[in-house]
Motif scaffolding. Sequence first.
Motif, PDB file in Angstrom:
ATOM      1  N   PRO A 199       5.989  20.733  -2.918  1.00  0.00           N
ATOM      2  CA  PRO A 199       7.006  20.014  -3.684  1.00  0.00           C
ATOM      3  C   PRO A 199       8.410  20.358  -3.197  1.00  0.00           C
ATOM      4  CG  PRO A 199       5.304  20.841  -5.146  1.00  0.00           C
ATOM      5  CD  PRO A 199       5.022  21.428  -3.791  1.00  0.00           C
ATOM      6  N   GLY A 200       9.230  19.325  -3.060  1.00  0.00           N
ATOM      7  CA  GLY A 200      10.581  19.495  -2.563  1.00  0.00           C
ATOM      8  C   GLY A 200      10.756  19.164  -1.099  1.00  0.00           C
ATOM      9  N   ASP A 201       9.652  19.061  -0.345  1.00  0.00           N
ATOM     10  CA  ASP A 201       9.749  18.707   1.069  1.00  0.00           C
ATOM     11  C   ASP A 201      10.290  17.290   1.236  1.00  0.00           C
ATOM     12  OD1 ASP A 201       8.804  21.128   1.970  1.00  0.00           O
ATOM     13  OD2 ASP A 201       6.749  20.427   2.305  1.00  0.00           O
ATOM     14  N   GLU A 202      11.159  17.115   2.217  1.00  0.00           N
ATOM     15  CA  GLU A 202      11.689  15.795   2.551  1.00  0.00           C
ATOM     16  C   GLU A 202      10.811  15.202   3.653  1.00  0.00           C
ATOM     17  OE1 GLU A 202      15.812  16.337   3.526  1.00  0.00           O
ATOM     18  OE2 GLU A 202      16.349  16.776   1.436  1.00  0.00           O
ATOM     19  N   VAL A 203      10.179  14.071   3.379  1.00  0.00           N
ATOM     20  CA  VAL A 203       9.164  13.520   4.272  1.00  0.00           C
ATOM     21  C   VAL A 203       9.437  12.057   4.588  1.00  0.00           C
ATOM     22  CG1 VAL A 203       7.396  15.124   3.466  1.00  0.00           C
ATOM     23  CG2 VAL A 203       7.656  12.915   2.322  1.00  0.00           C
ATOM     24  N   TYR A 204       8.693  11.553   5.586  1.00  0.00           N
ATOM     25  CA  TYR A 204       8.745  10.133   5.903  1.00  0.00           C
ATOM     26  C   TYR A 204       7.400   9.715   6.476  1.00  0.00           C
ATOM     27  CZ  TYR A 204       9.528  10.864  11.028  1.00  0.00           C
ATOM     28  OH  TYR A 204       9.423  11.186  12.356  1.00  0.00           O
ATOM     29  N   GLY A 205       7.112   8.418   6.427  1.00  0.00           N
ATOM     30  CA  GLY A 205       5.844   7.943   6.947  1.00  0.00           C
ATOM     31  C   GLY A 205       5.652   6.462   6.708  1.00  0.00           C
ATOM     32  N   CYS A 206       4.518   5.974   7.191  1.00  0.00           N
ATOM     33  CA  CYS A 206       4.098   4.579   6.994  1.00  0.00           C
ATOM     34  C   CYS A 206       2.755   4.659   6.302  1.00  0.00           C
ATOM     35  CB  CYS A 206       4.008   3.860   8.337  1.00  0.00           C
ATOM     36  SG  CYS A 206       3.394   2.169   8.225  1.00  0.00           S
ATOM     37  N   ALA A 207       2.700   4.412   5.006  1.00  0.00           N
ATOM     38  CA  ALA A 207       1.541   4.872   4.244  1.00  0.00           C
ATOM     39  C   ALA A 207       0.970   3.894   3.226  1.00  0.00           C
ATOM     40  CB  ALA A 207       1.900   6.177   3.523  1.00  0.00           C
ATOM     41  N   GLY A 208       1.421   2.642   3.172  1.00  0.00           N
ATOM     42  CA  GLY A 208       0.863   1.755   2.156  1.00  0.00           C
ATOM     43  C   GLY A 208       1.423   0.349   2.249  1.00  0.00           C
ATOM     44  N   GLY A 209       1.392  -0.360   1.102  1.00  0.00           N
ATOM     45  CA  GLY A 209       1.931  -1.703   1.052  1.00  0.00           C
ATOM     46  C   GLY A 209       1.002  -2.784   1.556  1.00  0.00           C
ATOM     47  N   LEU A 210      -0.300  -2.459   1.679  1.00  0.00           N
ATOM     48  CA  LEU A 210      -1.273  -3.447   2.144  1.00  0.00           C
ATOM     49  C   LEU A 210      -2.644  -3.100   1.566  1.00  0.00           C
ATOM     50  CD1 LEU A 210      -2.937  -1.769   4.611  1.00  0.00           C
ATOM     51  CD2 LEU A 210      -0.762  -2.169   5.737  1.00  0.00           C
ATOM     52  N   LEU A 211      -3.504  -4.102   1.491  1.00  0.00           N
ATOM     53  CA  LEU A 211      -4.846  -3.946   0.925  1.00  0.00           C
ATOM     54  C   LEU A 211      -4.766  -3.203  -0.401  1.00  0.00           C
ATOM     55  CD1 LEU A 211      -6.799  -3.232   4.247  1.00  0.00           C
ATOM     56  CD2 LEU A 211      -6.594  -5.391   3.010  1.00  0.00           C
ATOM     57  N   ASP A 212      -5.506  -2.077  -0.538  1.00  0.00           N
ATOM     58  CA  ASP A 212      -5.493  -1.355  -1.809  1.00  0.00           C
ATOM     59  C   ASP A 212      -4.534  -0.176  -1.801  1.00  0.00           C
ATOM     60  OD1 ASP A 212      -6.911   0.176   0.001  1.00  0.00           O
ATOM     61  OD2 ASP A 212      -8.433   0.820  -1.446  1.00  0.00           O
ATOM     62  N   LEU A 213      -3.645  -0.110  -0.807  1.00  0.00           N
ATOM     63  CA  LEU A 213      -2.692   0.986  -0.686  1.00  0.00           C
ATOM     64  C   LEU A 213      -1.330   0.542  -1.216  1.00  0.00           C
ATOM     65  CD1 LEU A 213      -3.587   2.128   2.953  1.00  0.00           C
ATOM     66  CD2 LEU A 213      -4.403   3.122   0.798  1.00  0.00           C
ATOM     67  N   SER A 214      -0.924   1.103  -2.349  1.00  0.00           N
ATOM     68  CA  SER A 214       0.334   0.711  -2.963  1.00  0.00           C
ATOM     69  C   SER A 214       1.505   1.158  -2.095  1.00  0.00           C
ATOM     70  CB  SER A 214       0.444   1.324  -4.358  1.00  0.00           C
ATOM     71  OG  SER A 214       1.534   0.771  -5.057  1.00  0.00           O
ATOM     72  N   GLY A 215       2.592   0.379  -2.127  1.00  0.00           N
ATOM     73  CA  GLY A 215       3.683   0.586  -1.201  1.00  0.00           C
ATOM     74  C   GLY A 215       4.882   1.325  -1.768  1.00  0.00           C
ATOM     75  N   ALA A 216       6.015   1.205  -1.057  1.00  0.00           N
ATOM     76  CA  ALA A 216       7.187   2.045  -1.302  1.00  0.00           C
ATOM     77  C   ALA A 216       8.260   1.391  -2.163  1.00  0.00           C
ATOM     78  CB  ALA A 216       7.804   2.458   0.034  1.00  0.00           C
ATOM     79  N   LEU A 217       8.039   0.180  -2.654  1.00  0.00           N
ATOM     80  CA  LEU A 217       9.050  -0.483  -3.482  1.00  0.00           C
ATOM     81  C   LEU A 217       8.947  -0.033  -4.926  1.00  0.00           C
ATOM     82  CD1 LEU A 217       8.895  -4.132  -2.048  1.00  0.00           C
ATOM     83  CD2 LEU A 217      10.664  -2.403  -1.625  1.00  0.00           C
ATOM     84  N   ALA A 218       9.010   1.276  -5.137  1.00  0.00           N
ATOM     85  CA  ALA A 218       8.829   1.838  -6.476  1.00  0.00           C
ATOM     86  C   ALA A 218       9.459   3.224  -6.523  1.00  0.00           C
ATOM     87  CB  ALA A 218       7.338   1.928  -6.816  1.00  0.00           C
ATOM     88  N   GLU A 219       9.568   3.770  -7.711  1.00  0.00           N
ATOM     89  CA  GLU A 219      10.087   5.131  -7.845  1.00  0.00           C
ATOM     90  C   GLU A 219       9.174   6.147  -7.172  1.00  0.00           C
ATOM     91  OE1 GLU A 219      12.131   6.175 -11.824  1.00  0.00           O
ATOM     92  OE2 GLU A 219      10.628   4.664 -12.343  1.00  0.00           O
ATOM     93  N   TRP A 220       7.860   5.900  -7.256  1.00  0.00           N
ATOM     94  CA  TRP A 220       6.876   6.851  -6.759  1.00  0.00           C
ATOM     95  C   TRP A 220       5.884   6.152  -5.844  1.00  0.00           C
ATOM     96  CZ3 TRP A 220       8.334  11.525  -8.526  1.00  0.00           C
ATOM     97  CH2 TRP A 220       9.024  11.586  -9.731  1.00  0.00           C
ATOM     98  N   MET A 221       5.466   6.856  -4.801  1.00  0.00           N
ATOM     99  CA  MET A 221       4.452   6.322  -3.891  1.00  0.00           C
ATOM    100  C   MET A 221       3.419   7.408  -3.628  1.00  0.00           C
ATOM    101  SD  MET A 221       4.967   4.762  -0.061  1.00  0.00           S
ATOM    102  CE  MET A 221       3.605   4.085   0.895  1.00  0.00           C
ATOM    103  N   LEU A 222       2.163   7.068  -3.805  1.00  0.00           N
ATOM    104  CA  LEU A 222       1.065   7.973  -3.470  1.00  0.00           C
ATOM    105  C   LEU A 222       0.697   7.748  -2.014  1.00  0.00           C
ATOM    106  CD1 LEU A 222      -0.928  10.059  -4.737  1.00  0.00           C
ATOM    107  CD2 LEU A 222      -2.527   8.147  -5.001  1.00  0.00           C
TER     108      LEU A 222
END
Length: 328
Positions: free
Chosen positions: A79-102
Amino acid sequence: MVITSFGAPEVFQEMQVPRPQIRPGHVLIRVKATSVNPMDIRIRSNSTHPLAPTLPAILHADVAGIVEEVGEGVTAFSPGDEVYGCAGGLLDLSGALAEWMLADARLIALKPRSLSFWQAAALPLAGITAWEGIVDRANVQPGQKVLVHGATGGVGHLALQLAKWRGAIVTATASTEQKLKIATALGADDLVNYRQESVTDYRFRITGEKGFDVVFDSVGGNNLPPSLEAAGRWGQVVTTTADQALPMQQLLYKSLTLHVIFMLVPLISGERRENHGQILEHLAGLVDAGYLKPLIDETRFAISEVSAAHTYLMSGLATGKVVLEANW
């Protein structure tokens, strides 16, 4: 920002949804920024797209943010790490247009220390694509002559810089003198305005009879035949699109190698996801060492303005990536 139907940019609407629950092997990211990729636009607009999610859906693959929680088995992040990636927004993977992204922890990395969240969000999908083409597939070597089409585009500007980092002599193509000036600033050795110079002419001007060792094409459309024409015998052509017919004779008579890059395969299949995390680590190191920098359009959007951001990218007016910042 959710879509409940597919269509024009105006389909986005603000909606309250439950906060994602942490899962083994995943991290929960507090989203600070995301960027718009052409794939996000295609998914939003087409209900029959192979990667279309079940509605209602939260789109956008690229994310930069802060780790809030880590799931069982995750040891690389806290917790607290600053991260980046390409991790969702298609099929059953929820995307980044939200407060939280899994996000699957294998798909992310610590963001470059020298970049803001806004800047870092421009890199993941485009950067991984460029790395796979220039480094993993073409294995560009010092002294090779590399042609990059669309050298100021979202993927092209990173491919140009990665080829320079590998020691190549890089030729950049673009449609305007302003874009060619940007390509020069990014390190291009030779420039081509493809509206003013034919493939035959610039191929001979820059390489003589030999042709280019590697041609990187993220433009698509009718650009594959010119890419094959520009390549020299036993050369390599990298493409990131599949919207053109394949002229096999051009490949055959030069004994060319064609690499097709679709970096979303690990997200779709679940296989080799750790490769993405490793590439993102490499990219972050290159950014912090001064070898790589994202080209970002100066027009700034909030995530709540995603409709306007999609419209802007579709207009063709953007130079580099279009990025949205969290505004909640």
